[in-house]
Design a protein around this motif. Structure first.
Motif, PDB file in Angstrom:
ATOM      1  N   TYR A  70      -9.364  27.241 -76.776  1.00 55.44           N
ATOM      2  CA  TYR A  70      -9.305  26.784 -75.335  1.00 55.44           C
ATOM      3  C   TYR A  70      -8.123  26.173 -74.830  1.00 55.44           C
ATOM      4  O   TYR A  70      -8.149  25.374 -73.800  1.00 55.44           O
ATOM      5  N   PHE A 111     -19.212  25.012 -72.780  1.00 59.40           N
ATOM      6  CA  PHE A 111     -18.578  23.582 -72.289  1.00 59.40           C
ATOM      7  C   PHE A 111     -19.223  23.151 -71.101  1.00 59.40           C
ATOM      8  O   PHE A 111     -19.148  21.787 -71.025  1.00 59.40           O
ATOM      9  N   ALA A 115     -21.449  20.439 -73.830  1.00 56.43           N
ATOM     10  CA  ALA A 115     -20.066  20.098 -74.166  1.00 56.43           C
ATOM     11  C   ALA A 115     -20.092  19.585 -75.620  1.00 56.43           C
ATOM     12  O   ALA A 115     -19.155  19.780 -76.472  1.00 56.43           O
ATOM     13  N   CYS A 118     -20.269  22.339 -78.051  1.00 58.43           N
ATOM     14  CA  CYS A 118     -18.909  23.130 -78.107  1.00 58.43           C
ATOM     15  C   CYS A 118     -17.881  22.205 -78.647  1.00 58.43           C
ATOM     16  O   CYS A 118     -17.452  22.947 -79.782  1.00 58.43           O
ATOM     17  N   CYS A 119     -17.977  21.248 -78.841  1.00 56.57           N
ATOM     18  CA  CYS A 119     -16.826  20.089 -79.288  1.00 56.57           C
ATOM     19  C   CYS A 119     -17.436  20.164 -80.821  1.00 56.57           C
ATOM     20  O   CYS A 119     -16.546  20.379 -81.546  1.00 56.57           O
ATOM     21  N   ARG A 122     -16.235  23.468 -82.342  1.00 52.88           N
ATOM     22  CA  ARG A 122     -14.767  24.136 -82.045  1.00 52.88           C
ATOM     23  C   ARG A 122     -13.843  22.875 -82.565  1.00 52.88           C
ATOM     24  O   ARG A 122     -12.725  23.241 -82.777  1.00 52.88           O
ATOM     25  N   LYS A 123     -14.340  21.659 -82.781  1.00 52.22           N
ATOM     26  CA  LYS A 123     -13.575  20.478 -83.183  1.00 52.22           C
ATOM     27  C   LYS A 123     -14.094  19.705 -84.271  1.00 52.22           C
ATOM     28  O   LYS A 123     -13.320  19.673 -85.425  1.00 52.22           O
ATOM     29  N   CYS A 201      -8.815  20.761 -74.243  1.00 58.12           N
ATOM     30  CA  CYS A 201      -8.967  22.072 -73.951  1.00 58.12           C
ATOM     31  C   CYS A 201      -8.831  22.274 -72.302  1.00 58.12           C
ATOM     32  O   CYS A 201      -9.247  21.296 -71.711  1.00 58.12           O
ATOM     33  N   PRO A 203     -10.497  24.055 -70.262  1.00 58.81           N
ATOM     34  CA  PRO A 203     -11.751  24.034 -69.320  1.00 58.81           C
ATOM     35  C   PRO A 203     -12.350  22.427 -69.158  1.00 58.81           C
ATOM     36  O   PRO A 203     -13.032  22.393 -68.119  1.00 58.81           O
ATOM     37  N   CYS A 204     -11.792  21.457 -69.853  1.00 61.20           N
ATOM     38  CA  CYS A 204     -12.389  20.222 -69.835  1.00 61.20           C
ATOM     39  C   CYS A 204     -11.012  19.370 -69.340  1.00 61.20           C
ATOM     40  O   CYS A 204     -11.368  18.106 -69.852  1.00 61.20           O
ATOM     41  N   TRP A 219     -13.266  16.066 -69.392  1.00 61.27           N
ATOM     42  CA  TRP A 219     -14.665  15.990 -69.089  1.00 61.27           C
ATOM     43  C   TRP A 219     -14.906  15.453 -67.830  1.00 61.27           C
ATOM     44  O   TRP A 219     -16.069  14.667 -67.704  1.00 61.27           O
TER      45      TRP A 219
HETATM   46  S1  SF4 Z   1     -13.137  19.852 -74.997  1.00 63.56           S
HETATM   47 FE1  SF4 Z   1     -12.726  22.128 -76.021  1.00 63.56          FE
HETATM   48  S2  SF4 Z   1     -14.422  22.332 -77.861  1.00 63.56           S
HETATM   49 FE2  SF4 Z   1     -14.952  20.397 -76.289  1.00 63.56          FE
HETATM   50  S3  SF4 Z   1     -16.499  21.476 -74.809  1.00 63.56           S
HETATM   51 FE3  SF4 Z   1     -14.576  21.275 -74.073  1.00 63.56          FE
HETATM   52  S4  SF4 Z   1     -13.674  23.709 -74.579  1.00 63.56           S
HETATM   53 FE4  SF4 Z   1     -15.405  22.923 -75.705  1.00 63.56          FE
END
Ligand code: SF4
Length: 231
Positions: A70, A111, A115, A118-119, A122-123, A201, A203-204, A219
């Motif tokens: 992302y 996300f 969130a 998702c984190c 993905r992290k 990322c 989107p955030c 965020w």
């Molecule tokens: S920071 Fe990245 S991994 Fe975390 S919610 Fe946003 S898109 Fe997903």
């Protein structure tokens, strides 16, 4: 390989001995204490300050990048520029699922809805899996980043991930940090100059409003302020 108990004792001892160490002293300790293949330096590719400091001490070390799928193209470009400019090995920590697979399994734009989940996928999990191969990791966490980071030690034991954690620039102020970039011509993610002081990322990450906390663009509009990587 050292046992967890050995590493924890080492971290506690070094935490006291290096409490007032400079970034270069801390990184020299890392290079002299751990074999090259047993430590890794984490970077979010916002800038190459920490990588530059470490590259002045040693070379050929691993650089951890959480490749969430992302990222902004500028962040990927910064990672690739780092790989060209510095004698380092980029280690891309990948999630189990591609973005398309995650969308299919959990619905699109997770996300926006969850969130933290998702984190985690993905992290946090890719980070933990990658760190399990090492005895120590080096991060760019600074005490001024957030109130939750105000007591960050130069060297400490990372209980959650089970390895030594070194934060060589923990004590640096924003002024010292920016001066290092200017004086040494350090590679920076172009988004910093475009008004994004804290990049994650795409989107955030939003541009903070003028005069707002630099991390308020992460965020934005949600209570979440951390990925869960440095708790
Ligand atoms: S920071 Fe990245 S991994 Fe975390 S919610 Fe946003 S898109 Fe997903």
């Amino acid at each position: 390989m050292s046992t967890t108990t050995d590493l924890q004792s080492l971290a506690e001892r070094a935490g006291q001995e290096l409490a007032g160490a400079t970034a270069t002293e801390a990184l020299t300790w890392v290079a002299e204490t751990f074999p090259l293949e047993r430590w890794i330096l984490a970077s979010n590719m916002q800038d190459a300050v920490l990588i530059d400091l470490a590259a002045k001490v040693t070379s050929g070390f691993d650089v951890l990048f959480l490749e969430t799928g992302y990222h902004f193209p500028e962040t990927i470009g910064t990672r690739d520029a780092v790989a060209t400019v510095y004698p380092v090995n980029i280690v891309n920590a990948l999630p189990d699922l591609t973005v398309a697979e995650q969308d299919a399994e959990h619905g699109p734009k997770l996300f926006e809805r969850a969130a933290d989940r998702c984190c985690a996928m993905r992290k946090v999990i890719p980070l933990r899996r990658t760190l399990s191969r090492y005895d120590a990791w080096v991060t760019g966490v600074r005490r001024v980043d957030a109130p939750t980071r105000a007591n960050t030690p130069i060297v400490g034991w990372d209980e959650r991930n089970g390895l030594v954690k070194i934060n060589p620039i923990a004590a640096w102020t924003d002024e010292e940090f920016n001066a290092y970039i200017t004086e040494h011509g350090i590679l920076e993610n172009p988004l910093v100059g475009a008004g994004y002081p804290s990049i994650g990322c795409a989107p955030c990450t939003a541009k903070p409003l003028p005069g707002a906390d630099p991390r308020s663009g992460r965020w934005a509009g949600k209570a979440k302020t951390e990925c869960g990587l440095h708790g």
